[in-house]
Design an enzyme around this catalytic site. Structure first.
Site, PDB file in Angstrom:
ATOM      1  N   ASP A 209       6.283  -8.530 -27.156  1.00  0.00           N
ATOM      2  CA  ASP A 209       6.963  -8.482 -25.854  1.00  0.00           C
ATOM      3  C   ASP A 209       5.976  -8.347 -24.703  1.00  0.00           C
ATOM      4  O   ASP A 209       6.293  -7.803 -23.661  1.00  0.00           O
ATOM      5  CB  ASP A 209       8.003  -7.357 -25.824  1.00  0.00           C
ATOM      6  CG  ASP A 209       7.382  -5.988 -26.019  1.00  0.00           C
ATOM      7  OD1 ASP A 209       6.187  -5.929 -26.385  1.00  0.00           O
ATOM      8  OD2 ASP A 209       8.086  -4.991 -25.809  1.00  0.00           O
TER       9      ASP A 209
ATOM     10  N   GLU B  44       4.894  19.768   7.924  1.00  0.00           N
ATOM     11  CA  GLU B  44       3.752  20.301   7.183  1.00  0.00           C
ATOM     12  C   GLU B  44       2.423  20.015   7.887  1.00  0.00           C
ATOM     13  O   GLU B  44       1.559  20.868   7.951  1.00  0.00           O
ATOM     14  CB  GLU B  44       3.748  19.671   5.771  1.00  0.00           C
ATOM     15  CG  GLU B  44       2.639  20.146   4.860  1.00  0.00           C
ATOM     16  CD  GLU B  44       2.907  21.513   4.244  1.00  0.00           C
ATOM     17  OE1 GLU B  44       3.951  22.120   4.576  1.00  0.00           O
ATOM     18  OE2 GLU B  44       2.067  21.974   3.455  1.00  0.00           O
ATOM     19  N   ASP B  45       2.287  18.840   8.438  1.00  0.00           N
ATOM     20  CA  ASP B  45       0.966  18.400   8.913  1.00  0.00           C
ATOM     21  C   ASP B  45       0.816  18.258  10.426  1.00  0.00           C
ATOM     22  O   ASP B  45      -0.231  17.848  10.894  1.00  0.00           O
ATOM     23  CB  ASP B  45       0.622  17.042   8.270  1.00  0.00           C
ATOM     24  CG  ASP B  45       0.472  17.139   6.757  1.00  0.00           C
ATOM     25  OD1 ASP B  45       0.263  18.269   6.277  1.00  0.00           O
ATOM     26  OD2 ASP B  45       0.569  16.110   6.077  1.00  0.00           O
TER      27      ASP B  45
END
Ligand code: MN
Length: 495
Positions: A261, A76-77
């Protein structure tokens, strides 16, 4: 700056020479491809794939998934193509990287609910191709969320919202508690900074006050359990995640004193029998709070979570939650579906005992993650066999469709709209008059297709199912309801 050794250190499977070689090659390849590129923060780009790989390694995935994590942004890059990547690393890793690239193109735009559903559907269907793609995508998103501050504010908000609405629920469905909790907290921080800070302050203050009681309780329990001959593997306190705490505070008038809790003592023991014995010892030492014992071992949560929770009056009457589980349950709770890879190498048979337990779960409690896990056990332990089977065997015979609200309905192949209707509820089935698939009216005998959004139209005037529905219903749920209904309507002389 993180480096190759940090990936090796995070890797949980045995680091064989072959695995080391593959990861090293992927590291060098990614480093070269991204050379000179910078992130928005000004750091070297390669930091992002390395951190992504560290997360993937840390939840127990194998070397191919870790390598695909290192390479996930390459096509992609950078100028390096998927073809070149495939030539070097083979089709399996290339397919994983391609899957991540495709998933990356999905963006949550606008406010419309349908976009959200559309994305959820695509994400889900991507799992059908290979669940590892989704795990890599979750790790990629987690690192992007950790470094979100470098982006413009508007973009921060969009990504945070997308993470909260899509990625965290998927991490939850896959049972990867560790990633889910962090994704939610990071999103919350960006979406509602004020309430995040408020909740964090409340939590810190309360934890500080309670720290000495928790430490004392841990020391006392450690002694008691040791005397009883229980081989405690791990005992320690763990604070609740900020976002989950905030959600709970909202239903308790924002009163932190009503949250029992906030910090839980977690006891990890070898076997299921040890869990129940430990529970007895805890209750002998500290009085339990009535109605606060939850046995998720015999009745796991829908995403497969198993543990025993009990709330007790600890040292000086301070209320403390104690969670008891086996090592296997612990790894599963943290890593979810990723635990498969971990177990396939560590404790053969470990899954088997888990699955046998799960068989007791009522049919309607079973959701697809559990089905997936049971099935994992059936097809064996080998990584490749697992993945191949995941694509072919499991998903081939299953259809996943969605209600208009985005709930997933899992059906066998050749199921009709009637099966879908009965899978929602017997009342919906009995009163069905028509169906819409992806917005279009279709006859009730139409087969459900993978990924469709189906709306069942009902009418109170419809008295019940008709006999011919039996000819096009596939699931036993639909068939038995139809038969049951028809029998009730039989005239008395036919008895
Ligand atoms: Mn990325």
């Amino acid at each position: 700056m993180p480096n190759l050794d940090d990936i090796f250190n995070a890797f949980r499977l045995p680091l064989t020479p072959a695995r080391k070689k593959l990861i090293t090659e992927a590291f060098e390849f990614a480093k070269q491809a991204h050379a000179g590129q910078k992130r928005k923060s000004g750091e070297d780009y390669i930091i992002h794939p390395i951190e992504t790989a560290i997360i993937i390694a840390g939840i127990g995935m194998g070397s191919k998934t870790v390598s695909a994590g290192l390479l996930h942004d390459v096509p992609e890059d950078t100028t390096v193509t998927l073809k070149e990547l495939e030539k070097k690393f083979g089709p399996e890793i290339a397919t994983l990287v391609d899957g991540i690239t495709k998933l990356g193109k999905i963006k949550l735009r606008g406010e419309k609910e349908e976009n959200y559903l559309e994305n959820l559907r695509k994400m889900f269907l991507a799992m059908a191709a290979d669940i590892r793609v989704v795990i890599i995508k979750l790790a990629d998103r987690l690192h992007n969320m950790r470094t979100l501050g470098a982006l413009p504010l508007e973009k921060q908000e969009r990504i945070a919202r997308e993470t909260m609405e899509i990625f965290a629920p998927i991490a939850n469905r896959l049972g990867i508690g560790e990633i889910k909790g962090e994704l939610e907290d990071l999103s919350f921080k960006h979406l509602d900074a004020e309430n995040y800070a408020l909740t964090q302050n409340l939590s810190r203050q309360k934890l500080k006050e309670g720290a000495k009681f928790v430490e004392l309780a841990i020391a006392e329990l450690r002694t008691e359990l040791k005397q009883a001959g229980i081989d405690v593997k791990e005992i320690g306190g763990r604070a609740k995640h900020i976002y989950r705490l905030f959600r709970k505070l909202q239903t308790h008038d924002m009163d932190i004193n009503r949250i029992y809790d906030l910090v839980a003592i977690r006891v990890i023991v070898p076997e299921v029998a040890d869990c129940y014995e430990t529970l007895g010892i805890v209750h002998k030492k500290y009085h339990p709070m009535v109605g606060r014992i939850k046995d998720y071992i015999s009745l796991p949560k829908p995403n497969g979570y198993q543990s025993i929770h009990t709330t007790v009056f600890g040292p000086e009457g301070k209320i403390i939650e104690v969670q008891i589980r086996t090592q296997q349950m612990h790894i599963e709770a943290e890593f979810g579906i990723a635990a498969h890879w971990f177990y396939s190498e560590r404790t053969k048979g470990g899954w088997k005992s888990l699955f046998q337990k799960k068989k007791k779960v009522p049919e309607k409690e079973l959701r697809w993650v559990q089905q997936l896990r049971e099935w994992q056990h059936e097809i064996g332990q080998d990584d490749d066999e697992f993945v191949r089977g995941l694509k072919i065997e499991f998903f081939k015979n299953h259809i996943f469709a969605f209600t208009p609200k985005g709930d997933i309905i899992n059906l066998p192949e050749e199921s009709s709209m009637i099966d879908f209707a009965y899978a929602i509820h017997s009342q919906v089935g009995d009163h069905a008059t028509g169906a819409k698939a992806d917005g279009k009216m279709v006859p009730l005998h139409t087969f459900v297709r993978n990924g469709q959004v189906i709306e069942i139209l009902t009418s109170k005037d419809r008295k019940g199912p008709s006999q011919d529905w039996l000819t096009f219903s596939k699931t036993s749920a639909a068939k038995s309801h139809i038969r049951k209904f028809l029998k009730l309507d039989l005239p008395t002389d036919k008895k």
